[in-house]
Scaffold this motif. Structure first.
Motif, short mmCIF file in Angstrom:
data_model
loop_
_atom_site.label_atom_id
_atom_site.label_comp_id
_atom_site.label_asym_id
_atom_site.label_seq_id
_atom_site.Cartn_x
_atom_site.Cartn_y
_atom_site.Cartn_z
N SER A 99 0.84 -1.19 0.00
CA SER A 99 0.00 0.00 0.00
C SER A 99 0.88 1.25 0.00
N ILE A 100 0.26 2.39 -0.21
CA ILE A 100 0.96 3.67 -0.12
C ILE A 100 0.16 4.58 0.79
N GLY A 101 0.84 5.24 1.74
CA GLY A 101 0.13 6.07 2.70
C GLY A 101 -0.54 5.24 3.77
N GLU A 102 -1.45 5.88 4.48
CA GLU A 102 -2.17 5.20 5.58
C GLU A 102 -3.59 5.75 5.66
N PRO A 103 -4.59 4.87 5.70
CA PRO A 103 -5.96 5.35 5.83
C PRO A 103 -6.16 6.12 7.13
N TYR A 104 -6.98 7.16 7.08
CA TYR A 104 -7.28 7.91 8.30
C TYR A 104 -8.16 7.06 9.20
N ALA A 105 -7.93 7.15 10.48
CA ALA A 105 -8.74 6.45 11.47
C ALA A 105 -9.09 7.42 12.59
N LYS A 106 -10.22 7.19 13.21
CA LYS A 106 -10.67 8.05 14.30
C LYS A 106 -9.60 8.14 15.39
N GLY A 107 -9.38 9.35 15.87
CA GLY A 107 -8.39 9.56 16.90
C GLY A 107 -7.05 10.05 16.38
N LYS A 108 -6.93 10.16 15.04
CA LYS A 108 -5.66 10.61 14.46
C LYS A 108 -5.70 12.06 13.99
N ALA A 109 -6.71 12.79 14.43
CA ALA A 109 -6.89 14.16 13.96
C ALA A 109 -5.68 15.04 14.26
N ASP A 110 -4.99 14.77 15.35
CA ASP A 110 -3.84 15.62 15.74
C ASP A 110 -2.52 15.08 15.20
N GLU A 111 -2.56 13.99 14.48
CA GLU A 111 -1.33 13.40 13.93
C GLU A 111 -1.03 13.93 12.53
N THR A 112 0.24 13.87 12.17
CA THR A 112 0.64 14.24 10.82
C THR A 112 0.56 13.01 9.92
N PRO A 113 -0.16 13.08 8.81
CA PRO A 113 -0.28 11.90 7.95
C PRO A 113 1.05 11.55 7.29
N PRO A 114 1.35 10.26 7.13
CA PRO A 114 2.58 9.88 6.45
C PRO A 114 2.55 10.24 4.97
N CYS A 115 1.34 10.39 4.44
CA CYS A 115 1.18 10.79 3.04
C CYS A 115 -0.07 11.66 2.98
N GLY A 116 0.08 12.88 2.48
CA GLY A 116 -1.09 13.74 2.43
C GLY A 116 -0.76 15.16 2.04
N VAL A 117 -1.71 16.05 2.32
CA VAL A 117 -1.55 17.46 1.91
C VAL A 117 -2.34 18.34 2.88
N LYS A 118 -1.86 19.55 3.08
CA LYS A 118 -2.60 20.55 3.86
C LYS A 118 -2.71 21.82 3.01
N TYR A 119 -3.95 22.23 2.76
CA TYR A 119 -4.18 23.43 1.97
C TYR A 119 -4.22 24.66 2.87
N LEU A 120 -3.60 25.73 2.44
CA LEU A 120 -3.48 26.95 3.24
C LEU A 120 -4.47 28.02 2.83
N ARG A 121 -5.18 27.75 1.73
CA ARG A 121 -6.15 28.73 1.24
C ARG A 121 -7.37 28.00 0.68
#
Length: 349
Positions: free
Chosen positions: A276-298
């Motif tokens: 697999s690539i990355g990691e599925p989101y699971a409840k309780g991980k809201a404060d964690e940094t995803p190993p694969c993902g993106v954060k939009y600033l606008r």
């Protein structure tokens, strides 16, 4: 010049993809009933001889096994990461003695290539300089070889380079050494490369429907849907084959805007041990940094950003007479998907 024109047109009309071996010991003896006299079990195929006919499939004497290839509407061919392209032309068996006669005599009778040229051809293939009566006395002991141009390479640079006159090769013997474009396992592997299809690179995202400004969005690809694919190309007529395999190695995320941060910073997510690539989101991980993902600033406003996900595939091959895996250039396949980003500074989940 007439010979070049005739043979190029012939190669285009019968465009196929095939390959052979690089050493004489790898050539199998093919008998008139299509079986082989070698250590390799005979492979059933349309590339056999029935009487005076060199039988072949719609794609010529090559047989493709695509049963382990990617499929579905979203699957597509990879783009080489280098300037590599499939062979623009090559030589392989095309005629039995009877078939060559049936191919050339109508051309001579129509005088479409001129009396002088026709006379030279008759001298070459009929009068014994160097061949006599189309080599009918050697029927079942070999084939006439001619040029082929893969359909994808018609008009491409090098597609007109295979200008050798039709030549004879005995069963079990390699083609003349002065013909570098004669089919080899490597050429077969390269032609199989062009047939590789990989699955869609639409990635799973969380949040799914819409993400939020400054909220890390998790991205992943499921191992069950994302696994190696392969294509095997064979020439049963010659008792040879090659299998080209593509394995996913990484995912590149491009957010579609400069106002974004990727995880990791390079945007290149490596494959996990389970495929697999990355990691599925699971409840309780809201404060964690995803190993694969993106954060939009606008915010994307009333529209959306075009996130592009591109997977890099490591490609290699194995084949007749070749020890171990042989490398081919990596390939990439990508797709865009819409990502809606809403102007919310904080969210509970």
């Amino acid at each position: 010049m007439p010979e070049v024109k005739r043979r190029v047109l012939g190669g285009i009309a019968l465009a196929v993809a095939l390959v052979t071996v690089g050493t004489p010991s790898a050539w199998a003896k093919v008998t008139p009933d299509g079986t082989t006299e070698s250590d390799t079990p005979p492979t059933e195929s349309s590339g056999s001889v029935n009487g005076d006919t060199l039988a072949s499939s719609a794609s010529g004497v090559i047989v493709f096994d695509r049963s382990k290839n990617g499929s579905g509407r979203s699957a597509g061919g990879v783009t080489s990461t280098s300037s590599w392209t499939p062979p623009p032309c090559y030589y392989a068996p095309k005629y039995t003695p009877e078939q060559l006669q049936k191919s050339l005599e109508p051309i001579w009778e129509s005088e479409s290539t001129g009396y002088q040229w026709d006379a030279q051809q008759r001298d070459r293939y009929v009068n014994g300089h160097p061949y006599k009566d189309f080599n009918k006395d050697k029927a079942g002991e070999g084939y006439w070889w001619d040029a082929y141009v893969p359909e994808s390479q018609i008009g491409a640079p090098g597609s007109l380079d295979c200008t050798k006159p039709i030549f004879w090769v005995d069963d079990g013997a390699p083609p003349p050494a002065d013909i570098p474009q004669a089919i080899t396992p490597e050429i077969l592997a390269q032609l199989a490369y062009a047939e590789i299809r990989v699955p869609s690179t639409t990635i799973e995202l969380a949040p799914q429907a819409a993400t939020k400004v400054n909220l890390p969005t998790w991205a992943w690809l499921d191992a069950a849907k994302f696994k190696p694919v392969s294509v095997t190309a064979s020439v049963p007529l010659l008792g040879i084959d090659a299998t080209t395999t593509a394995e996913p190695v990484s995912l590149k995320i491009e957010p579609g805007t400069g106002d974004a941060v990727t995880y990791p910073a390079s945007g290149e997510c490596q494959i996990n041990g389970d495929g697999s690539i990355g990691e599925p989101y699971a409840k309780g991980k809201a404060d964690e940094t995803p190993p694969c993902g993106v954060k939009y600033l606008r915010s994307s406003g009333e529209g959306s950003y075009k996130l592009r996900a591109t997977v890099t595939w490591r490609i290699h091959w194995t084949g007749t007479g070749v020890q171990g895996e042989q490398p081919l250039p990596d390939g990439t396949f990508g797709a865009e998907q819409d990502v809606v980003v809403q102007e919310v500074q904080a969210v509970n989940r």
